[in-house]
Design a protein around this motif. Sequence first.
Motif, mmCIF file in Angstrom:
data_model
loop_
_atom_site.group_PDB
_atom_site.id
_atom_site.type_symbol
_atom_site.label_atom_id
_atom_site.label_comp_id
_atom_site.label_asym_id
_atom_site.label_seq_id
_atom_site.Cartn_x
_atom_site.Cartn_y
_atom_site.Cartn_z
ATOM 1 N N GLY A 163 7.782 62.120 -5.610
ATOM 2 C CA GLY A 163 6.420 62.502 -5.247
ATOM 3 C C GLY A 163 5.396 61.605 -5.901
ATOM 4 N N ILE A 164 4.167 61.716 -5.411
ATOM 5 C CA ILE A 164 3.062 60.915 -5.942
ATOM 6 C C ILE A 164 1.839 61.793 -6.158
ATOM 7 C CG2 ILE A 164 3.845 58.728 -4.960
ATOM 8 C CD1 ILE A 164 1.833 59.139 -2.659
ATOM 9 N N ASP A 165 0.925 61.277 -6.938
ATOM 10 C CA ASP A 165 -0.361 61.903 -7.250
ATOM 11 C C ASP A 165 -1.421 60.922 -6.766
ATOM 12 O OD1 ASP A 165 -2.793 62.286 -8.634
ATOM 13 O OD2 ASP A 165 -1.853 62.598 -10.558
ATOM 14 N N VAL A 166 -2.329 61.377 -5.892
ATOM 15 C CA VAL A 166 -3.327 60.459 -5.339
ATOM 16 C C VAL A 166 -4.731 61.038 -5.429
ATOM 17 C CG1 VAL A 166 -1.668 59.384 -3.768
ATOM 18 C CG2 VAL A 166 -3.053 61.298 -2.959
ATOM 19 N N SER A 167 -5.681 60.123 -5.523
ATOM 20 C CA SER A 167 -7.100 60.477 -5.539
ATOM 21 C C SER A 167 -7.865 59.257 -5.028
ATOM 22 C CB SER A 167 -7.548 60.820 -6.968
ATOM 23 O OG SER A 167 -7.526 59.662 -7.783
ATOM 24 N N LYS A 168 -9.161 59.289 -5.179
ATOM 25 C CA LYS A 168 -9.983 58.156 -4.737
ATOM 26 C C LYS A 168 -9.583 56.861 -5.434
ATOM 27 C CE LYS A 168 -13.819 58.421 -8.002
ATOM 28 N NZ LYS A 168 -15.273 58.482 -8.123
ATOM 29 N N TYR A 169 -8.981 56.977 -6.595
ATOM 30 C CA TYR A 169 -8.648 55.788 -7.377
ATOM 31 C C TYR A 169 -7.526 54.958 -6.760
ATOM 32 C CZ TYR A 169 -11.724 57.958 -10.710
ATOM 33 O OH TYR A 169 -12.828 58.530 -11.294
ATOM 34 N N GLN A 170 -6.756 55.522 -5.835
ATOM 35 C CA GLN A 170 -5.719 54.748 -5.160
ATOM 36 C C GLN A 170 -6.264 54.071 -3.900
ATOM 37 O OE1 GLN A 170 -4.786 57.867 -6.739
ATOM 38 N NE2 GLN A 170 -4.185 56.354 -8.267
ATOM 39 N N GLY A 171 -7.485 54.384 -3.509
ATOM 40 C CA GLY A 171 -8.091 53.757 -2.337
ATOM 41 C C GLY A 171 -7.391 54.169 -1.057
ATOM 42 N N ASP A 172 -7.420 53.290 -0.066
ATOM 43 C CA ASP A 172 -6.793 53.575 1.224
ATOM 44 C C ASP A 172 -5.274 53.497 1.092
ATOM 45 O OD1 ASP A 172 -9.164 53.992 2.725
ATOM 46 O OD2 ASP A 172 -9.463 51.818 2.844
ATOM 47 N N PHE A 200 0.655 65.195 -4.435
ATOM 48 C CA PHE A 200 -0.407 66.048 -4.946
ATOM 49 C C PHE A 200 -1.701 65.265 -4.784
ATOM 50 C CE2 PHE A 200 3.088 68.317 -6.892
ATOM 51 C CZ PHE A 200 2.698 69.624 -6.642
ATOM 52 N N VAL A 201 -2.599 65.815 -4.005
ATOM 53 C CA VAL A 201 -3.851 65.161 -3.641
ATOM 54 C C VAL A 201 -4.982 65.803 -4.436
ATOM 55 C CG1 VAL A 201 -5.444 64.705 -1.737
ATOM 56 C CG2 VAL A 201 -2.968 64.684 -1.322
ATOM 57 N N ARG A 202 -5.771 64.963 -5.107
ATOM 58 C CA ARG A 202 -6.911 65.541 -5.834
ATOM 59 C C ARG A 202 -7.922 66.052 -4.825
ATOM 60 N NH1 ARG A 202 -11.157 62.796 -10.051
ATOM 61 N NH2 ARG A 202 -11.856 61.771 -8.150
ATOM 62 N N LEU A 203 -8.181 67.354 -4.908
ATOM 63 C CA LEU A 203 -9.198 67.956 -4.062
ATOM 64 C C LEU A 203 -10.578 67.651 -4.624
ATOM 65 C CD1 LEU A 203 -9.201 71.202 -2.196
ATOM 66 C CD2 LEU A 203 -11.091 70.827 -3.789
ATOM 67 N N GLY A 204 -10.708 67.789 -5.929
ATOM 68 C CA GLY A 204 -12.008 67.544 -6.528
ATOM 69 C C GLY A 204 -12.029 67.878 -8.000
ATOM 70 N N LEU A 205 -13.240 68.083 -8.471
ATOM 71 C CA LEU A 205 -13.451 68.305 -9.901
ATOM 72 C C LEU A 205 -14.779 68.998 -10.133
ATOM 73 C CD1 LEU A 205 -15.705 65.934 -11.057
ATOM 74 C CD2 LEU A 205 -13.858 64.569 -10.092
ATOM 75 N N ARG A 206 -14.936 69.491 -11.331
ATOM 76 C CA ARG A 206 -16.239 69.975 -11.794
ATOM 77 C C ARG A 206 -16.752 68.910 -12.747
ATOM 78 N NH1 ARG A 206 -19.055 74.838 -12.091
ATOM 79 N NH2 ARG A 206 -17.274 76.102 -11.449
#
Length: 189
Positions: free
Chosen positions: A42-51, A66-72
């Motif tokens: 599996g992988i963990d992705v967010s905006k930091y991995q780009g397209d 696991f996709v980052r939905l967001g943050l506070r």
Amino acid sequence: QYVFAPVLDEVKKHDLLSENFVENDKGEMQYVENGVVTSHKGIDVSKYQGDIDWKAVKEDGVEYAFVRLGLRGYESGKLVLDEYFDKNMRGANEADVAAGVYFFTQAVTVEEAKEEAAYVLENITEYDVTCPIVFDVEMIVGANGRANNLTKEERTDITIAFCEVIRQAGYTPMIYGNVKCFTKMLDLA
């Protein structure tokens, strides 16, 4: 730095053997029992991995993401959706990569934790979320995070509140952190 913590008899333990963790020819760790790989990739992705090329991800053997939905916001306290969340969830779903989501918390009250859980639930309605919904409880390093000074009891209550809202909505909650989080910042029992 070493962290010493008592063994908590009331917390369930795994039965994995360290000698069964084996690095494959790609440099990836796998769990192998009696010559059979029993771990899942599996992988963990967010905006930091780009397209991301999700077809290539699937072809590489990735089973889940696991996709980052967001943050506070750690200063503002504002709820923020990861700018790649929709693109990543749609990509994972279309490529048949099982998906879960995670939310980086900076909640300082039980009410804020419930607000974060509601925010997550509102934003996953269009997607197939078959893996857990994860509450990321790490501290902000190198800056003053609004949740950095919570007591162990406060952080535990906040974590339970988030997880219970997620569980009541029919999803599996999960907690993410590091050794410090699990030994010094949360009461795992």
